[in-house]
Motif scaffolding. Sequence first.
Motif, PDB file in Angstrom:
ATOM      1  N   GLU A 166       0.612  18.855  -6.520  1.00  0.00           N
ATOM      2  CA  GLU A 166      -0.207  17.689  -6.088  1.00  0.00           C
ATOM      3  C   GLU A 166       0.462  16.828  -5.003  1.00  0.00           C
ATOM      4  O   GLU A 166       1.181  17.492  -4.452  1.00  0.00           O
ATOM      5  CB  GLU A 166       0.489  16.581  -7.511  1.00  0.00           C
ATOM      6  N   ARG A 167      -0.752  16.267  -4.537  1.00  0.00           N
ATOM      7  CA  ARG A 167      -0.965  15.884  -2.927  1.00  0.00           C
ATOM      8  C   ARG A 167       0.386  14.155  -2.921  1.00  0.00           C
ATOM      9  O   ARG A 167       0.066  13.870  -3.736  1.00  0.00           O
ATOM     10  CB  ARG A 167      -2.379  15.786  -2.003  1.00  0.00           C
ATOM     11  N   ASP A 168       0.995  14.029  -1.589  1.00  0.00           N
ATOM     12  CA  ASP A 168       1.939  13.616  -1.468  1.00  0.00           C
ATOM     13  C   ASP A 168       0.704  11.799  -1.982  1.00  0.00           C
ATOM     14  O   ASP A 168      -0.645  11.990  -1.336  1.00  0.00           O
ATOM     15  CB  ASP A 168       1.944  13.142  -0.355  1.00  0.00           C
ATOM     16  N   THR A 169       1.408  10.866  -1.859  1.00  0.00           N
ATOM     17  CA  THR A 169       0.473   9.966  -1.854  1.00  0.00           C
ATOM     18  C   THR A 169       1.064   8.807  -1.034  1.00  0.00           C
ATOM     19  O   THR A 169       2.055   8.917  -0.821  1.00  0.00           O
ATOM     20  CB  THR A 169       0.494   8.983  -3.439  1.00  0.00           C
ATOM     21  N   MET A 170       0.490   7.323  -0.710  1.00  0.00           N
ATOM     22  CA  MET A 170       1.045   7.014   0.271  1.00  0.00           C
ATOM     23  C   MET A 170       0.958   4.953  -0.272  1.00  0.00           C
ATOM     24  O   MET A 170      -0.063   4.686  -0.606  1.00  0.00           O
ATOM     25  CB  MET A 170       0.601   6.544   1.502  1.00  0.00           C
ATOM     26  N   ARG A 171       2.329   4.442   0.098  1.00  0.00           N
ATOM     27  CA  ARG A 171       1.569   2.904  -0.025  1.00  0.00           C
ATOM     28  C   ARG A 171       1.165   2.214   1.326  1.00  0.00           C
ATOM     29  O   ARG A 171       2.428   2.223   2.474  1.00  0.00           O
ATOM     30  CB  ARG A 171       2.501   2.296  -0.479  1.00  0.00           C
ATOM     31  N   LEU A 172      -0.470   1.825   1.296  1.00  0.00           N
ATOM     32  CA  LEU A 172      -0.374   0.859   2.384  1.00  0.00           C
ATOM     33  C   LEU A 172      -1.523  -0.326   2.049  1.00  0.00           C
ATOM     34  O   LEU A 172      -1.418  -0.285   1.569  1.00  0.00           O
ATOM     35  CB  LEU A 172      -1.587   2.460   2.687  1.00  0.00           C
ATOM     36  N   THR A 173      -0.909  -0.642   3.502  1.00  0.00           N
ATOM     37  CA  THR A 173      -1.842  -1.547   3.887  1.00  0.00           C
ATOM     38  C   THR A 173      -3.287  -1.444   4.836  1.00  0.00           C
ATOM     39  O   THR A 173      -3.241  -1.738   5.406  1.00  0.00           O
ATOM     40  CB  THR A 173      -0.831  -3.307   4.563  1.00  0.00           C
ATOM     41  N   ILE A 174      -4.243  -2.082   4.327  1.00  0.00           N
ATOM     42  CA  ILE A 174      -5.701  -1.542   4.939  1.00  0.00           C
ATOM     43  C   ILE A 174      -5.602  -3.001   6.123  1.00  0.00           C
ATOM     44  O   ILE A 174      -5.957  -4.331   5.582  1.00  0.00           O
ATOM     45  CB  ILE A 174      -6.589  -1.899   4.046  1.00  0.00           C
ATOM     46  N   GLU A 175      -5.496  -2.559   7.308  1.00  0.00           N
ATOM     47  CA  GLU A 175      -5.583  -3.563   8.591  1.00  0.00           C
ATOM     48  C   GLU A 175      -6.510  -4.339   8.485  1.00  0.00           C
ATOM     49  O   GLU A 175      -7.627  -5.445   8.650  1.00  0.00           O
ATOM     50  CB  GLU A 175      -4.481  -3.170   9.854  1.00  0.00           C
ATOM     51  N   ARG A 176      -7.550  -3.271   8.965  1.00  0.00           N
ATOM     52  CA  ARG A 176      -9.159  -3.767   9.424  1.00  0.00           C
ATOM     53  C   ARG A 176     -10.268  -2.502   8.361  1.00  0.00           C
ATOM     54  O   ARG A 176      -9.467  -1.066   8.351  1.00  0.00           O
ATOM     55  CB  ARG A 176      -9.135  -3.788  11.387  1.00  0.00           C
ATOM     56  N   MET A 177     -11.375  -2.955   9.404  1.00  0.00           N
ATOM     57  CA  MET A 177     -12.816  -1.400   8.928  1.00  0.00           C
ATOM     58  C   MET A 177     -12.497  -0.721  10.250  1.00  0.00           C
ATOM     59  O   MET A 177     -12.647  -1.632  10.911  1.00  0.00           O
ATOM     60  CB  MET A 177     -13.948  -2.307   8.495  1.00  0.00           C
ATOM     61  N   ALA A 178     -12.335   0.404  10.263  1.00  0.00           N
ATOM     62  CA  ALA A 178     -13.335   1.089  10.894  1.00  0.00           C
ATOM     63  C   ALA A 178     -14.190   1.298  11.074  1.00  0.00           C
ATOM     64  O   ALA A 178     -15.042   0.487  10.722  1.00  0.00           O
ATOM     65  CB  ALA A 178     -12.673   2.475  10.777  1.00  0.00           C
ATOM     66  N   TYR A 179     -14.994   1.670  12.778  1.00  0.00           N
ATOM     67  CA  TYR A 179     -16.100   1.984  12.699  1.00  0.00           C
ATOM     68  C   TYR A 179     -16.427   3.301  12.238  1.00  0.00           C
ATOM     69  O   TYR A 179     -16.186   4.011  12.767  1.00  0.00           O
ATOM     70  CB  TYR A 179     -16.355   2.293  13.821  1.00  0.00           C
TER      71      TYR A 179
END
Length: 489
Positions: free
Chosen positions: A48-61
């Motif tokens: 199994e791969r690693d997972t992250m808890r993340l907050t999306i800050e903005r939309m990328a191009y």
Amino acid sequence: MRGRLCEAGPRGRRGAPLGYPAILRGAERRRRHGAASATLVRNKTPQERDTMRLTIERMAYGPDGLAHTEDGKAVFVAGGVVGDVVEARVDSEDASLVRATVESVVEASPHRVEAPCPFVGVCGGCPWGALDRKTQLAAKEDNLRSALMRIGKFTADEVAALVRPIRSTRDAWGYRNKVELAPSVERGRVRLGMHGRDPKQIISVGSCPLFEKKYSRAIKAVAGALGYLGNSRDLSLDRVGVRASRRTGAVEVALWTPTGPFPRAHVARVLEDALAPTGIVRVMTKGEQRARRVSKVELLAGEGSWSEKIADGRMRVSAPSFFQVNTAAAEILIDLVMDALKPEPEDLAIDLYCGAGTFTMPLARRCDFVAAVEAYGPAVRDLRHNIDAANLSNVDIIGGDAVKEFPDQDADVLVVDPPRAGLAAEAVGLIASTSARDVAYVSCDPATLARDLARFRADGTFRVVSATPVDLFPQTFHCETVVHLTRNN
């Protein structure tokens, strides 16, 4: 272009479609269990791969949301929208960035919406379909500003003065006049569908909510008819284009194939029974898969080109030729170009990368003379037809590369609408060598636009007056920009 309401496609463990609904199902479950706030969670098994808890800050191009790890590394998160708190699976990581995919939404963003397509995030055509329209528009403005500062080296104050509010049309869905279907073989059966986020994946569709609503059944009809035929004979399809206009009623089916034998009459009969299009054509190509060129366009039934009403005129476009997929938004581009140039009856105009005449024809109606340059053969032929049909006799059509065939005549106004790669370095000098008082630069890529505007600034002949983003592609990160440059005194 490939957002879909699908009949079949990838399924989760309980048989529900993957994408927005499946992602959100995990949110309440994780809240109940009090999921930890660790940035990186190591799975117990090496498979199994690693997972992250993340907050999306903005939309990328790009299709992804942007987050950062605790140590500041950028993470591009597929399936995340700005404001989401997500659990994301790490797909790849290098020294500079991480790429990850949302496994579940822990806290849904207030900007997240339920799209009319269950395959947002799975199909490749509407990657921002789970993001509300107002936030999409703001993100596109921000991406343009960012490119101008990072690549063009404009200051924040300069960008604030130059960038105008984004322009958009009413329709956020159902705006596309064209979609393309790709063939695949599954369990010995031929089927046609949309490219997934993974381009190798083909997703079967019944309709696409991005496609012209008046002709919503066209996709299912074409896919069904050609799938049926493909199971009994080799059609050798590379792709299939479907164009439809609510303004003219024109519906064209274009079959892209290599040269060689083809059951013309049978294909035409089945497609006419299934859809009754106004035209069916076969576009024959030669060469390697990545560099195929059009050899011939063969009429199978009806009309040999597709027609559209735009900007008080009418254009016919052959299947190989480019035409903006959002007609109403293309009219905004035309208005912005004309507002920037303010062409006068005695003016001489140059239109570089003119295509089938989207800007050439409005200029010809306003100016004394237009020199129009286009390298692509099918577009040149379409332009000649459109100019003749409009009874415009003041256009010199020049076939060839915009740099190599740069017009000998001078100009009062000039418009340039290059491909995504932007202008060749020599083009800036050639444009500067004219006496044009104003230039309109229409761009489909903020990065190459910013690079080219930096070149104009370094040359010193023209200065940037304004840059106006236009939302031609709702539900995606793509955005057009019209830049007005004027000659320095």
